[in-house]
Every structure is written in C-alpha cells, then in structure tokens.
Design a protein around this motif. Structure first.
Motif, short mmCIF file in Angstrom:
data_model
loop_
_atom_site.label_atom_id
_atom_site.label_comp_id
_atom_site.label_asym_id
_atom_site.label_seq_id
_atom_site.Cartn_x
_atom_site.Cartn_y
_atom_site.Cartn_z
N MET A 3 -21.17 103.39 41.93
CA MET A 3 -22.05 103.14 40.82
C MET A 3 -22.55 104.48 40.29
SD MET A 3 -25.47 100.85 40.87
CE MET A 3 -25.16 99.42 39.93
N THR A 4 -22.43 104.67 39.02
CA THR A 4 -22.82 105.92 38.39
C THR A 4 -24.07 105.69 37.55
OG1 THR A 4 -20.50 106.51 38.25
CG2 THR A 4 -22.01 107.77 36.91
N TYR A 5 -25.01 106.62 37.68
CA TYR A 5 -26.25 106.56 36.92
C TYR A 5 -26.26 107.68 35.89
CZ TYR A 5 -28.01 103.51 40.61
OH TYR A 5 -28.18 102.48 41.50
N THR A 6 -26.90 107.40 34.77
CA THR A 6 -27.08 108.44 33.76
C THR A 6 -28.27 109.31 34.18
OG1 THR A 6 -28.59 107.14 32.43
CG2 THR A 6 -26.23 106.89 31.96
N ASP A 7 -28.42 110.43 33.51
CA ASP A 7 -29.54 111.32 33.81
C ASP A 7 -30.88 110.63 33.59
OD1 ASP A 7 -27.84 113.33 34.54
OD2 ASP A 7 -27.96 114.40 32.63
N ILE A 8 -30.98 109.84 32.54
CA ILE A 8 -32.22 109.13 32.24
C ILE A 8 -32.54 108.12 33.34
CG2 ILE A 8 -33.33 107.55 30.61
CD1 ILE A 8 -33.05 110.36 29.53
N GLU A 9 -31.54 107.40 33.82
CA GLU A 9 -31.77 106.42 34.89
C GLU A 9 -32.21 107.10 36.18
OE1 GLU A 9 -28.65 102.85 33.78
OE2 GLU A 9 -27.89 104.65 34.77
N ILE A 10 -31.62 108.23 36.51
CA ILE A 10 -32.01 108.96 37.72
C ILE A 10 -33.45 109.42 37.63
CG2 ILE A 10 -31.61 111.08 39.03
CD1 ILE A 10 -28.61 110.68 38.46
N TRP A 11 -33.84 109.98 36.48
CA TRP A 11 -35.22 110.43 36.31
C TRP A 11 -36.19 109.26 36.32
CZ3 TRP A 11 -37.08 114.83 37.49
CH2 TRP A 11 -36.27 115.96 37.43
N LEU A 12 -35.78 108.13 35.77
CA LEU A 12 -36.63 106.94 35.79
C LEU A 12 -36.85 106.45 37.23
CD1 LEU A 12 -38.13 104.79 34.14
CD2 LEU A 12 -36.01 103.47 34.14
N ILE A 13 -35.80 106.47 38.02
CA ILE A 13 -35.91 106.08 39.43
C ILE A 13 -36.85 107.04 40.16
CG2 ILE A 13 -34.64 105.94 41.61
CD1 ILE A 13 -32.23 104.93 39.94
N ILE A 14 -36.71 108.34 39.93
CA ILE A 14 -37.57 109.33 40.58
C ILE A 14 -39.02 109.11 40.20
CG2 ILE A 14 -38.14 111.79 40.65
CD1 ILE A 14 -35.11 112.34 40.45
N VAL A 15 -39.29 108.88 38.93
CA VAL A 15 -40.67 108.69 38.47
C VAL A 15 -41.26 107.40 39.06
CG1 VAL A 15 -42.08 108.19 36.42
CG2 VAL A 15 -40.43 110.06 36.40
N VAL A 16 -40.50 106.32 39.07
CA VAL A 16 -40.99 105.05 39.62
C VAL A 16 -41.27 105.19 41.11
CG1 VAL A 16 -40.32 102.67 40.14
CG2 VAL A 16 -39.94 103.60 37.86
N LEU A 17 -40.40 105.85 41.86
CA LEU A 17 -40.63 106.06 43.29
C LEU A 17 -41.83 106.97 43.53
CD1 LEU A 17 -36.99 106.36 44.64
CD2 LEU A 17 -38.58 104.46 44.93
N ALA A 18 -42.00 107.98 42.71
CA ALA A 18 -43.16 108.87 42.85
C ALA A 18 -44.45 108.11 42.61
CB ALA A 18 -43.04 110.05 41.88
N ILE A 19 -44.49 107.28 41.59
CA ILE A 19 -45.69 106.48 41.32
C ILE A 19 -45.94 105.51 42.47
CG2 ILE A 19 -46.65 104.69 39.80
CD1 ILE A 19 -45.22 106.15 37.47
N GLY A 20 -44.89 104.89 42.98
CA GLY A 20 -45.04 103.96 44.10
C GLY A 20 -45.60 104.62 45.34
N THR A 21 -45.05 105.77 45.71
CA THR A 21 -45.56 106.44 46.91
C THR A 21 -46.98 106.96 46.69
OG1 THR A 21 -44.54 108.54 46.28
CG2 THR A 21 -43.28 107.11 47.75
N PHE A 22 -47.30 107.39 45.47
CA PHE A 22 -48.67 107.81 45.19
C PHE A 22 -49.63 106.64 45.36
CE2 PHE A 22 -52.22 107.99 42.23
CZ PHE A 22 -52.85 109.13 42.68
N LEU A 23 -49.27 105.48 44.86
CA LEU A 23 -50.15 104.32 44.96
C LEU A 23 -50.32 103.87 46.41
CD1 LEU A 23 -49.06 102.25 41.83
CD2 LEU A 23 -51.16 103.57 42.17
N ILE A 24 -49.27 103.95 47.20
CA ILE A 24 -49.39 103.60 48.62
C ILE A 24 -50.36 104.54 49.31
CG2 ILE A 24 -48.14 103.56 50.81
CD1 ILE A 24 -45.70 102.54 49.24
N ARG A 25 -50.22 105.82 49.09
CA ARG A 25 -51.11 106.80 49.73
C ARG A 25 -52.53 106.69 49.19
NH1 ARG A 25 -46.42 110.64 49.21
NH2 ARG A 25 -45.43 110.50 51.24
N PHE A 26 -52.66 106.50 47.89
CA PHE A 26 -53.99 106.42 47.29
C PHE A 26 -54.75 105.20 47.79
CE2 PHE A 26 -56.93 105.19 43.89
CZ PHE A 26 -57.68 106.35 43.82
#
Length: 109
Positions: free
Chosen positions: A1-24
């Motif tokens: 499965m190949t992801y575009t650059d936009i999809e990869i950055w979207l995944i990174i941002v969503v995971l960053a927000i998720g881990t921030f919310l868990i820690r917060f």
C-alpha cells in the motif's frame, strides 16, 4: 500500500494529537491533584516494573547475537542487579554492568 505525502503527514498529525491527548488526560487534567493513597502507593512501583520489562528482552534475546542468549550480557545483567541491590545505587549498577559487559566481550572475543 502506497501513501501520498499528504496522507503520511495527516497520519503523523493525527497520531501526534492522539498521543498528546492521552498524556494530557493524565498530566494536564489530574496532574496537580492529590490522588488517593492507594493510587499513589501503586504509582511508586511504575519505574521498578517498566525498566526490567524494557531491559530483559535485550539481555535474553539480544539482536547482536541473532537472538541467542549471550554469557557476556547475562553476566553483565547479573552484576548490575547485584550491585544495584547491594549498594542501592542506580549509577553504580549501570557502571558495574557496563564494565562487566565490556570485560566479558573482551575476554570471550
């Protein structure tokens, strides 16, 4: 499965927000409140339980030996455990373990 650059950055941002919310949820919302005594008593053992869980796979199945137990690493872990238990010093245990590992690797070739 190949992801575009936009999809990869979207995944990174969503995971960053998720881990921030868990820690917060723990640090930001209840971090400055006094917890019940039984919770505080159990939290004291978090480091004691997490560190061995991180270290033991590296001692028993080290990738440097292809996953096979190595006498040098077992001796270093035993020395670090003994020094840490007897001296009650984390730095002493680290130094003793490192010294034993390097000495054993030198001796066994």
């Amino acid at each position: 499965m190949t992801y575009t650059d936009i999809e990869i950055w979207l995944i990174i941002v969503v995971l960053a927000i998720g881990t921030f919310l868990i820690r917060f949820s723990f640090l930001g919302l209840i971090g400055n409140r006094k917890g019940p005594p039984w919770v505080l008593r159990h939290l004291r053992y978090t480091t004691v339980s997490v560190l061995p869980a991180l270290i033991m796979p590296l001692v028993l199945w080290p990738s440097a030996t292809g996953g096979e137990p190595d006498p040098a690493r077992l001796a270093a872990a035993a020395m670090a455990l003994a020094v840490g238990y007897l001296m009650k010093s984390a730095i002493g245990a680290i130094v003793a373990g490192m010294g034993t590992l390097y000495l054993m690797l030198y001796v066994t070739g």
